[in-house]
Write a protein that holds these residues in place. Structure first.
Motif, PDB file in Angstrom:
ATOM      1  N   ASN A  24       7.805  -2.942   0.017  1.00 42.87           N
ATOM      2  CA  ASN A  24       6.974  -1.677  -0.183  1.00 42.87           C
ATOM      3  C   ASN A  24       5.523  -2.032   0.634  1.00 42.87           C
ATOM      4  O   ASN A  24       4.875  -2.422  -0.040  1.00 42.87           O
ATOM      5  N   SER A  31       2.335  -0.223  -0.891  1.00 45.52           N
ATOM      6  CA  SER A  31       1.818  -0.528  -2.232  1.00 45.52           C
ATOM      7  C   SER A  31       1.843  -2.205  -2.145  1.00 45.52           C
ATOM      8  O   SER A  31       1.146  -2.631  -3.404  1.00 45.52           O
ATOM      9  N   ASN A  78       9.170  -7.410  -9.972  1.00 46.16           N
ATOM     10  CA  ASN A  78       8.301  -6.859  -8.808  1.00 46.16           C
ATOM     11  C   ASN A  78       7.447  -8.109  -8.690  1.00 46.16           C
ATOM     12  O   ASN A  78       6.956  -9.040  -9.422  1.00 46.16           O
ATOM     13  N   GLN A 136      13.640  -5.399  -1.882  1.00 43.24           N
ATOM     14  CA  GLN A 136      13.102  -4.206  -1.289  1.00 43.24           C
ATOM     15  C   GLN A 136      11.479  -4.701  -1.021  1.00 43.24           C
ATOM     16  O   GLN A 136      10.929  -5.283  -1.670  1.00 43.24           O
TER      17      GLN A 136
END
Lengths: 113, 111
Positions: A65, A68, A22, A63
């Motif tokens: 987001n 967030s 992440n 991905q």
């Protein structure tokens, strides 16, 4: 808070494993996101761009987001050749600024037999 | 072959000397960039240029200078004013708003 932040790792995984990284970014107006790969003592190479709807390229899935403020990279069926540093890269100033990119520190991945 | 070339690959200089790093691209990209990478750290932007005869300072421009007289070329001079010049220097190019592509880099060691 850093503008682009990654867990430096290292991540040590066996061949065939699935691993995910992440990366968080500070500016909600950022519009361009990329993952680069950098091998030891070499230049960074574009791995994939990250699109709003998420995107896949073979064993790699990226991905985004926005809520967030993070992007992710998933590597399935890890190979020894995936061992490298993975750089999260964001157009942190947002808008259509001319290719100014901010690089994260990088996440080190080591895939072992 | 299209791409970005940097020369030399390794460069050694004595403290107090200016040194110029070469960067050439034949990708017809408008923008070019110079970054510095120190061990265990991310890339930091030194200078960038969006068009010929124009360039802007990045986050760590002090002690460096650049020129952009041709679209294909964006040389970087590391001056004696740069306090810690030993690093891995990377040149990149891009079309407007798109991802950047990097040259192989120059490792500069100043003693």
């Amino acid at each position: 808070r850093k503008e682009v932040e990654q867990d430096p790792g290292p991540f040590n995984v066996p061949e065939g494993a699935t691993v995910a990284f992440n990366c968080t970014y500070s500016n909600s107006a950022s519009q361009s996101f990329f993952w680069y790969r950098q091998d030891c003592r070499k230049e960074p190479k574009l791995l994939m761009s990250v699109y709003s709807s998420g995107n896949e390229d073979g064993r790699f899935t990226a991905q985004l987001n926005r809520a967030s403020q993070y992007i992710s990279l998933l590597i399935r069926d890890s190979k020894l050749s995936d061992s490298a540093t993975y750089l999260c890269v964001v157009n942190i100033r947002g808008g259509t600024s001319y290719g100014e990119l901010t690089f994260g520190q990088g996440t080190i991945l080591t895939v072992h037999p | 072959d299209g791409g970005i070339t940097q020369s030399p690959k390794y460069l050694f200089r004595k403290e107090g000397q200016n040194v110029t790093l070469s960067c050439e691209q034949n990708l017809n990209h408008d923008a070019m960039y110079w970054y510095r990478q120190d061990p265990g750290q991310g890339l930091r932007l030194i200078y960038y240029s969006q068009i010929v005869n124009d360039f802007q300072k990045g986050d760590i421009a002090e002690g460096y200078s650049v020129s952009r007289e041709k679209k294909e070329s964006f040389p970087l001079t590391v001056t004696s004013a740069q306090k810690n010049p030993t690093a891995f220097y990377l040149c990149a190019s891009s079309m407007r708003g798109y991802e950047q592509y990097f040259g192989p880099g120059t490792r500069l060691t100043v003693t």
